[in-house]
Design a protein around this motif. Structure first.
Motif, PDB file in Angstrom:
ATOM      1  N   VAL A   9     -38.009 -56.049 -34.027  1.00 30.74           N
ATOM      2  CA  VAL A   9     -38.003 -55.855 -35.271  1.00 30.74           C
ATOM      3  C   VAL A   9     -39.616 -55.629 -35.802  1.00 30.74           C
ATOM      4  N   PHE A  10     -40.540 -56.348 -35.085  1.00 27.81           N
ATOM      5  CA  PHE A  10     -41.937 -56.123 -35.292  1.00 27.81           C
ATOM      6  C   PHE A  10     -42.582 -54.929 -34.647  1.00 27.81           C
ATOM      7  N   LEU A  11     -41.733 -54.683 -33.652  1.00 22.26           N
ATOM      8  CA  LEU A  11     -42.143 -53.242 -32.852  1.00 22.26           C
ATOM      9  C   LEU A  11     -41.983 -52.064 -33.860  1.00 22.26           C
ATOM     10  N   GLU A  28     -38.763 -60.697 -23.982  1.00 25.06           N
ATOM     11  CA  GLU A  28     -37.445 -61.095 -24.486  1.00 25.06           C
ATOM     12  C   GLU A  28     -36.674 -61.636 -23.422  1.00 25.06           C
ATOM     13  N   LEU A  29     -35.965 -62.728 -23.537  1.00 25.58           N
ATOM     14  CA  LEU A  29     -35.212 -63.276 -22.637  1.00 25.58           C
ATOM     15  C   LEU A  29     -34.050 -62.714 -22.303  1.00 25.58           C
ATOM     16  N   ASN A  30     -33.465 -62.169 -23.396  1.00 22.57           N
ATOM     17  CA  ASN A  30     -31.942 -61.704 -23.651  1.00 22.57           C
ATOM     18  C   ASN A  30     -31.873 -60.080 -23.059  1.00 22.57           C
ATOM     19  N   PHE A  52     -40.205 -66.546 -21.830  1.00 22.02           N
ATOM     20  CA  PHE A  52     -41.971 -66.677 -22.353  1.00 22.02           C
ATOM     21  C   PHE A  52     -42.485 -67.501 -21.303  1.00 22.02           C
ATOM     22  N   HIS A  53     -42.005 -68.652 -21.306  1.00 22.19           N
ATOM     23  CA  HIS A  53     -42.746 -69.956 -20.699  1.00 22.19           C
ATOM     24  C   HIS A  53     -43.136 -69.562 -19.293  1.00 22.19           C
ATOM     25  N   LEU A  54     -42.392 -68.681 -18.486  1.00 20.14           N
ATOM     26  CA  LEU A  54     -42.825 -68.247 -17.176  1.00 20.14           C
ATOM     27  C   LEU A  54     -43.812 -67.193 -17.230  1.00 20.14           C
ATOM     28  N   ASN A  69     -41.522 -64.598 -34.175  1.00 18.44           N
ATOM     29  CA  ASN A  69     -40.525 -65.450 -34.876  1.00 18.44           C
ATOM     30  C   ASN A  69     -39.725 -65.997 -33.660  1.00 18.44           C
ATOM     31  N   PRO A  70     -40.121 -67.221 -33.080  1.00 17.16           N
ATOM     32  CA  PRO A  70     -39.728 -67.828 -31.870  1.00 17.16           C
ATOM     33  C   PRO A  70     -38.526 -68.426 -32.030  1.00 17.16           C
ATOM     34  N   PRO A  71     -37.629 -68.788 -30.955  1.00 14.89           N
ATOM     35  CA  PRO A  71     -36.213 -69.204 -31.182  1.00 14.89           C
ATOM     36  C   PRO A  71     -36.619 -70.995 -31.591  1.00 14.89           C
ATOM     37  N   TYR A  72     -35.500 -71.573 -32.048  1.00 15.95           N
ATOM     38  CA  TYR A  72     -35.533 -72.896 -32.353  1.00 15.95           C
ATOM     39  C   TYR A  72     -34.345 -73.136 -31.510  1.00 15.95           C
ATOM     40  N   ILE A  73     -35.028 -73.817 -30.346  1.00 13.23           N
ATOM     41  CA  ILE A  73     -33.885 -74.576 -29.632  1.00 13.23           C
ATOM     42  C   ILE A  73     -34.249 -75.809 -28.905  1.00 13.23           C
ATOM     43  N   CYS A  74     -33.689 -77.103 -28.950  1.00 15.67           N
ATOM     44  CA  CYS A  74     -34.071 -78.306 -28.638  1.00 15.67           C
ATOM     45  C   CYS A  74     -34.128 -78.261 -26.877  1.00 15.67           C
ATOM     46  N   GLU A  81     -35.570 -75.286 -14.961  1.00 12.72           N
ATOM     47  CA  GLU A  81     -36.670 -74.534 -14.654  1.00 12.72           C
ATOM     48  C   GLU A  81     -37.640 -74.246 -16.118  1.00 12.72           C
ATOM     49  N   GLN A  82     -36.660 -74.048 -17.125  1.00 12.77           N
ATOM     50  CA  GLN A  82     -37.500 -73.804 -18.096  1.00 12.77           C
ATOM     51  C   GLN A  82     -38.273 -75.276 -18.956  1.00 12.77           C
ATOM     52  N   GLN A  83     -37.710 -76.604 -18.618  1.00 12.02           N
ATOM     53  CA  GLN A  83     -38.382 -77.559 -19.000  1.00 12.02           C
ATOM     54  C   GLN A  83     -39.546 -77.793 -18.067  1.00 12.02           C
TER      55      GLN A  83
HETATM   56  C1  LIG Z   1     -35.564 -66.106 -34.051  1.00 15.61           C
HETATM   57  S1  LIG Z   1     -35.065 -64.658 -32.774  1.00 15.61           S
HETATM   58  C2  LIG Z   1     -36.361 -63.475 -33.173  1.00 15.61           C
HETATM   59  C3  LIG Z   1     -36.336 -62.084 -32.616  1.00 15.61           C
HETATM   60  C4  LIG Z   1     -37.263 -60.974 -33.299  1.00 15.61           C
HETATM   61  N1  LIG Z   1     -38.633 -61.569 -33.120  1.00 15.61           N
HETATM   62  C5  LIG Z   1     -36.898 -61.074 -34.967  1.00 15.61           C
HETATM   63  O1  LIG Z   1     -37.955 -61.627 -35.628  1.00 15.61           O
HETATM   64  O2  LIG Z   1     -36.073 -60.532 -35.232  1.00 15.61           O
HETATM   65  C6  LIG Z   1     -35.690 -65.357 -31.318  1.00 15.61           C
HETATM   66  C7  LIG Z   1     -35.695 -64.541 -30.043  1.00 15.61           C
HETATM   67  O3  LIG Z   1     -35.886 -65.257 -28.819  1.00 15.61           O
HETATM   68  C8  LIG Z   1     -35.322 -64.938 -27.779  1.00 15.61           C
HETATM   69  N2  LIG Z   1     -35.481 -66.220 -26.777  1.00 15.61           N
HETATM   70  C9  LIG Z   1     -35.091 -67.337 -26.614  1.00 15.61           C
HETATM   71  N3  LIG Z   1     -35.596 -68.175 -25.646  1.00 15.61           N
HETATM   72  C10 LIG Z   1     -36.447 -67.333 -25.154  1.00 15.61           C
HETATM   73  C11 LIG Z   1     -37.388 -67.464 -24.053  1.00 15.61           C
HETATM   74  N4  LIG Z   1     -37.538 -68.603 -23.305  1.00 15.61           N
HETATM   75  N5  LIG Z   1     -38.174 -66.391 -23.637  1.00 15.61           N
HETATM   76  C12 LIG Z   1     -38.307 -65.301 -24.504  1.00 15.61           C
HETATM   77  N6  LIG Z   1     -37.582 -65.172 -25.546  1.00 15.61           N
HETATM   78  C13 LIG Z   1     -36.509 -65.975 -25.777  1.00 15.61           C
HETATM   79  C14 LIG Z   1     -33.867 -65.027 -28.382  1.00 15.61           C
HETATM   80  O4  LIG Z   1     -33.053 -64.359 -27.285  1.00 15.61           O
HETATM   81  C15 LIG Z   1     -34.188 -64.229 -29.571  1.00 15.61           C
HETATM   82  O5  LIG Z   1     -34.160 -62.873 -29.587  1.00 15.61           O
END
Ligand SMILES: C[S@@+](CC[C@H](N)C(=O)[O-])C[C@H]1O[C@@H](n2cnc3c(N)ncnc32)[C@H](O)[C@@H]1O
Length: 154
Positions: A9-11, A28-30, A52-54, A69-74, A81-83
């Protein structure tokens, strides 16, 4: 740089607004989302399908600006590996790693570590950063790391 670009979306906005820049790195992970972002075909842009962490712990790149706009994941839902990679970002920033925290914290802290000296970040983050106890460390980190913070609240 954008650490979690989703479908880009930003691109797309950079393209629509014909913004001038030298180079963009988008992570992007996905894979499917990364392909959509790549299909925007923004000039001088690399979309990298990785965690991204890697990327943050391995790159030597430094940036003028990071938007996200980062992911919100506990963290309890991160794999091992991610941890480890998230913990490394915390340690590099001089912060104590806690499993009670959330992915957006390591995205904001990790992105800050990748900035050039006069770099800036712009992030969409939960308003609770101002209140929750698990965000005490990142609040203090941001307050010391940056000389100016603007909060836009809705
Ligand atoms: C809230 S969405 C934001 C997507 C985009 N920036 C937007 O604003 O529409 C968060 C994105 O983070 C990606 N994501 C989750 N974990 C990630 C990680 N560890 N490294 C990179 N991307 C990750 C998800 O697949 C998702 O596409």
């Amino acid at each position: 740089m954008e650490p979690s670009c989703g479908d880009g979306v930003f691109l797309r906005q950079l393209k629509v607004q014909n913004q001038k820049f030298n180079k963009v790195i988008a992570i992007e992970l996905n894979r499917a989302e990364a392909e959509k972002a790549d299909n925007i075909h923004l000039d001088n842009t690399s979309v990298i399908n990785t965690d991204f962490h890697l990327y943050c712990n391995e790159t030597i790149d430094q940036f003028d600006f990071v938007v996200g706009n980062p992911p919100y994941i506990c963290y309890q839902y991160f794999d091992e590996e991610q941890q480890k990679d998230a913990a490394k970002i915390f340690h590099r920033a001089g912060l104590k790693y806690t499993k009670l925290t959330n992915a957006w914290v390591s995205f904001v802290v990790g992105s800050s570590l990748l900035l050039k000296e006069k770099g800036k970040i712009g992030f969409v983050i939960p308003a609770k950063i101002l209140q929750v106890s698990y965000a005490k460390q990142p609040r203090e980190f941001l307050a010391h790391f940056y000389n100016k913070i603007n909060i836009i609240s809705f």
